[in-house]
Design a protein around this motif. Sequence first.
Motif, PDB file in Angstrom:
ATOM      1  N   ASN A 176       2.110  28.944 -34.398  1.00 23.37           N
ATOM      2  CA  ASN A 176       2.800  29.288 -35.411  1.00 23.37           C
ATOM      3  C   ASN A 176       2.035  30.284 -36.112  1.00 23.37           C
ATOM      4  OD1 ASN A 176       5.025  28.585 -37.203  1.00 23.37           O
ATOM      5  ND2 ASN A 176       3.414  28.546 -38.635  1.00 23.37           N
ATOM      6  N   GLU A 177       2.754  31.342 -36.632  1.00 21.48           N
ATOM      7  CA  GLU A 177       1.968  32.481 -37.377  1.00 21.48           C
ATOM      8  C   GLU A 177       2.444  32.358 -38.994  1.00 21.48           C
ATOM      9  OE1 GLU A 177       0.857  35.893 -34.637  1.00 21.48           O
ATOM     10  OE2 GLU A 177       2.863  35.477 -34.586  1.00 21.48           O
ATOM     11  N   PRO A 178       1.689  31.889 -39.657  1.00 24.94           N
ATOM     12  CA  PRO A 178       2.347  31.529 -41.180  1.00 24.94           C
ATOM     13  C   PRO A 178       2.266  32.693 -42.023  1.00 24.94           C
ATOM     14  CG  PRO A 178       0.063  30.693 -40.900  1.00 24.94           C
ATOM     15  CD  PRO A 178       0.356  31.311 -39.651  1.00 24.94           C
ATOM     16  N   HIS A 179       1.669  33.935 -41.664  1.00 24.38           N
ATOM     17  CA  HIS A 179       1.696  34.959 -42.413  1.00 24.38           C
ATOM     18  C   HIS A 179       2.190  36.124 -41.775  1.00 24.38           C
ATOM     19  CE1 HIS A 179      -1.057  33.522 -45.863  1.00 24.38           C
ATOM     20  NE2 HIS A 179      -1.241  32.690 -44.633  1.00 24.38           N
ATOM     21  N   VAL A 180       3.368  36.689 -42.254  1.00 19.21           N
ATOM     22  CA  VAL A 180       4.299  37.437 -41.491  1.00 19.21           C
ATOM     23  C   VAL A 180       4.651  38.709 -42.232  1.00 19.21           C
ATOM     24  CG1 VAL A 180       4.385  36.245 -39.406  1.00 19.21           C
ATOM     25  CG2 VAL A 180       6.150  36.025 -41.138  1.00 19.21           C
TER      26      VAL A 180
ATOM     27  N   ILE B 249      16.075  28.873 -44.101  1.00 21.36           N
ATOM     28  CA  ILE B 249      14.993  28.929 -44.876  1.00 21.36           C
ATOM     29  C   ILE B 249      15.141  28.940 -46.347  1.00 21.36           C
ATOM     30  CG2 ILE B 249      13.218  30.726 -45.187  1.00 21.36           C
ATOM     31  CD1 ILE B 249      13.814  31.842 -42.273  1.00 21.36           C
ATOM     32  N   GLU B 250      14.362  28.392 -46.997  1.00 22.83           N
ATOM     33  CA  GLU B 250      14.401  28.253 -48.412  1.00 22.83           C
ATOM     34  C   GLU B 250      13.437  28.801 -49.133  1.00 22.83           C
ATOM     35  OE1 GLU B 250      14.754  24.273 -49.416  1.00 22.83           O
ATOM     36  OE2 GLU B 250      16.569  23.787 -48.359  1.00 22.83           O
TER      37      GLU B 250
ATOM     38  N   PRO C 240      12.190  39.191 -48.626  1.00 25.96           N
ATOM     39  CA  PRO C 240      11.212  39.826 -49.659  1.00 25.96           C
ATOM     40  C   PRO C 240       9.718  39.191 -49.659  1.00 25.96           C
ATOM     41  CG  PRO C 240      13.232  39.411 -50.552  1.00 25.96           C
ATOM     42  CD  PRO C 240      13.268  38.794 -49.122  1.00 25.96           C
ATOM     43  N   ASP C 241       8.803  39.862 -49.955  1.00 27.53           N
ATOM     44  CA  ASP C 241       7.163  39.167 -49.934  1.00 27.53           C
ATOM     45  C   ASP C 241       7.512  37.903 -50.771  1.00 27.53           C
ATOM     46  OD1 ASP C 241       6.691  41.311 -48.433  1.00 27.53           O
ATOM     47  OD2 ASP C 241       5.413  42.201 -50.231  1.00 27.53           O
ATOM     48  N   GLY C 242       7.031  36.686 -50.286  1.00 24.85           N
ATOM     49  CA  GLY C 242       6.901  35.387 -50.908  1.00 24.85           C
ATOM     50  C   GLY C 242       6.679  34.342 -50.136  1.00 24.85           C
ATOM     51  N   HIS C 243       6.769  33.018 -50.746  1.00 20.37           N
ATOM     52  CA  HIS C 243       6.638  31.991 -50.195  1.00 20.37           C
ATOM     53  C   HIS C 243       7.853  31.293 -49.574  1.00 20.37           C
ATOM     54  CE1 HIS C 243       4.444  27.712 -50.120  1.00 20.37           C
ATOM     55  NE2 HIS C 243       4.311  28.552 -48.826  1.00 20.37           N
ATOM     56  N   TYR C 244       7.958  30.803 -48.246  1.00 23.77           N
ATOM     57  CA  TYR C 244       9.298  30.248 -47.940  1.00 23.77           C
ATOM     58  C   TYR C 244       8.958  28.861 -46.962  1.00 23.77           C
ATOM     59  CZ  TYR C 244      11.002  34.843 -49.087  1.00 23.77           C
ATOM     60  OH  TYR C 244      11.357  35.786 -49.708  1.00 23.77           O
ATOM     61  N   LYS C 245      10.027  28.093 -46.850  1.00 25.66           N
ATOM     62  CA  LYS C 245      10.010  26.861 -45.937  1.00 25.66           C
ATOM     63  C   LYS C 245      11.121  26.693 -44.993  1.00 25.66           C
ATOM     64  CE  LYS C 245       8.813  22.229 -46.327  1.00 25.66           C
ATOM     65  NZ  LYS C 245       8.436  20.996 -47.187  1.00 25.66           N
ATOM     66  N   LEU C 246      10.819  26.731 -43.562  1.00 22.69           N
ATOM     67  CA  LEU C 246      11.951  26.708 -42.748  1.00 22.69           C
ATOM     68  C   LEU C 246      12.266  25.140 -42.524  1.00 22.69           C
ATOM     69  CD1 LEU C 246      13.476  27.763 -40.228  1.00 22.69           C
ATOM     70  CD2 LEU C 246      11.163  27.799 -38.999  1.00 22.69           C
TER      71      LEU C 246
ATOM     72  N   LYS D 100       8.406  23.868 -41.474  1.00 22.45           N
ATOM     73  CA  LYS D 100       7.081  24.726 -41.617  1.00 22.45           C
ATOM     74  C   LYS D 100       7.307  25.625 -42.807  1.00 22.45           C
ATOM     75  CE  LYS D 100       5.820  24.285 -36.708  1.00 22.45           C
ATOM     76  NZ  LYS D 100       4.592  23.495 -37.020  1.00 22.45           N
ATOM     77  N   VAL D 101       6.159  25.933 -43.521  1.00 25.44           N
ATOM     78  CA  VAL D 101       5.915  26.743 -44.599  1.00 25.44           C
ATOM     79  C   VAL D 101       5.220  28.094 -44.015  1.00 25.44           C
ATOM     80  CG1 VAL D 101       5.902  25.181 -46.426  1.00 25.44           C
ATOM     81  CG2 VAL D 101       3.777  25.837 -45.463  1.00 25.44           C
ATOM     82  N   PHE D 102       5.601  29.272 -44.679  1.00 25.75           N
ATOM     83  CA  PHE D 102       5.121  30.436 -44.255  1.00 25.75           C
ATOM     84  C   PHE D 102       5.368  31.416 -45.745  1.00 25.75           C
ATOM     85  CE2 PHE D 102       9.370  30.786 -43.126  1.00 25.75           C
ATOM     86  CZ  PHE D 102       9.894  32.474 -43.458  1.00 25.75           C
ATOM     87  N   TRP D 103       4.424  32.735 -45.173  1.00 24.13           N
ATOM     88  CA  TRP D 103       4.440  33.670 -46.279  1.00 24.13           C
ATOM     89  C   TRP D 103       4.732  34.932 -45.708  1.00 24.13           C
ATOM     90  CZ3 TRP D 103       2.953  33.116 -51.356  1.00 24.13           C
ATOM     91  CH2 TRP D 103       2.163  31.968 -51.590  1.00 24.13           C
ATOM     92  N   THR D 104       5.633  35.678 -46.314  1.00 23.78           N
ATOM     93  CA  THR D 104       5.893  37.180 -46.007  1.00 23.78           C
ATOM     94  C   THR D 104       5.391  38.083 -46.849  1.00 23.78           C
ATOM     95  OG1 THR D 104       7.998  37.026 -47.273  1.00 23.78           O
ATOM     96  CG2 THR D 104       8.076  36.475 -45.018  1.00 23.78           C
ATOM     97  N   ASP D 105       4.842  38.967 -46.368  1.00 23.33           N
ATOM     98  CA  ASP D 105       3.758  40.128 -47.157  1.00 23.33           C
ATOM     99  C   ASP D 105       3.688  41.110 -46.427  1.00 23.33           C
ATOM    100  OD1 ASP D 105       1.798  41.568 -48.635  1.00 23.33           O
ATOM    101  OD2 ASP D 105       0.298  40.098 -48.258  1.00 23.33           O
ATOM    102  N   CYS D 106       4.696  42.099 -46.768  1.00 24.81           N
ATOM    103  CA  CYS D 106       4.742  43.669 -46.143  1.00 24.81           C
ATOM    104  C   CYS D 106       4.034  44.707 -46.777  1.00 24.81           C
ATOM    105  CB  CYS D 106       6.289  43.882 -46.213  1.00 24.81           C
ATOM    106  SG  CYS D 106       7.122  42.675 -45.009  1.00 24.81           S
ATOM    107  N   GLU D 107       3.704  44.239 -48.050  1.00 26.56           N
ATOM    108  CA  GLU D 107       3.011  45.251 -48.663  1.00 26.56           C
ATOM    109  C   GLU D 107       1.727  46.028 -47.941  1.00 26.56           C
ATOM    110  OE1 GLU D 107       0.874  45.862 -53.094  1.00 26.56           O
ATOM    111  OE2 GLU D 107       1.929  44.082 -52.670  1.00 26.56           O
TER     112      GLU D 107
END
Length: 205
Positions: free
Chosen positions: A15-19, A39-40, A74-80, A94-101
């Motif tokens: 798993n890759e939690p930062h994408v 995804i929430e 959008p950049d933020g914290h999510y849960k699948l 599973k929880v993960f973060w998106t960070d495209c900045e």
Amino acid sequence: MKIHDAETGEELRKNEPHVCEFYLDAFGFDAAQQVDRRIEAWAPTADVKGETVESGSLTLDAQGHGRTDDLTLPDGHYKLFWNFDGENGSAKHKVFWTDCEESDDKPGEPTEPGKPSEPGKPSEPGKPGEPGKPGESATPSPGESTPAQTTTATPSPAPSGQGGGDLAETGSSAPVGLLSGVAAVLVAAGGALMFWRRRAGANKA
């Protein structure tokens, strides 16, 4: 089900939690099994906790494997969350973060090295008749003051002992006075001598 970066191959089972851009990779299921997912948005970045931002279903292949299309959020914290027929217990998650900045920050293009400045052209020599340049006498306009001209005094020649200057003139007049005095003395002496001669003659008579 795992979360993979869009550039990660499907063979990876980690798993890759930062994408930034990502896809969901399902494996280890029964053949042709259907998996439902959602995804929430999740704390601490969720405006509304539990808000579903993405959902869908995925039908797996004969090996029990499948993947979604590439997704973005959008950049933020999510849960699948995902569910499937025959699961044990509640939905997996599973929880993960998106960070495209940071991903969007491309290295700056190298700046073009500055071109050497062109050497300055030598100034042209002043032309005759142009104000303020060599070979010209500036004529002031009417009403314009003329700068004072500086006169250079010519020093008098130093006095020498060889007949030049005032001392020489004084020296030339001195002998004349001396000769006049000598002449007067001689005249007086001559007169006295004649007086004594006459007196001596009278005594003899």
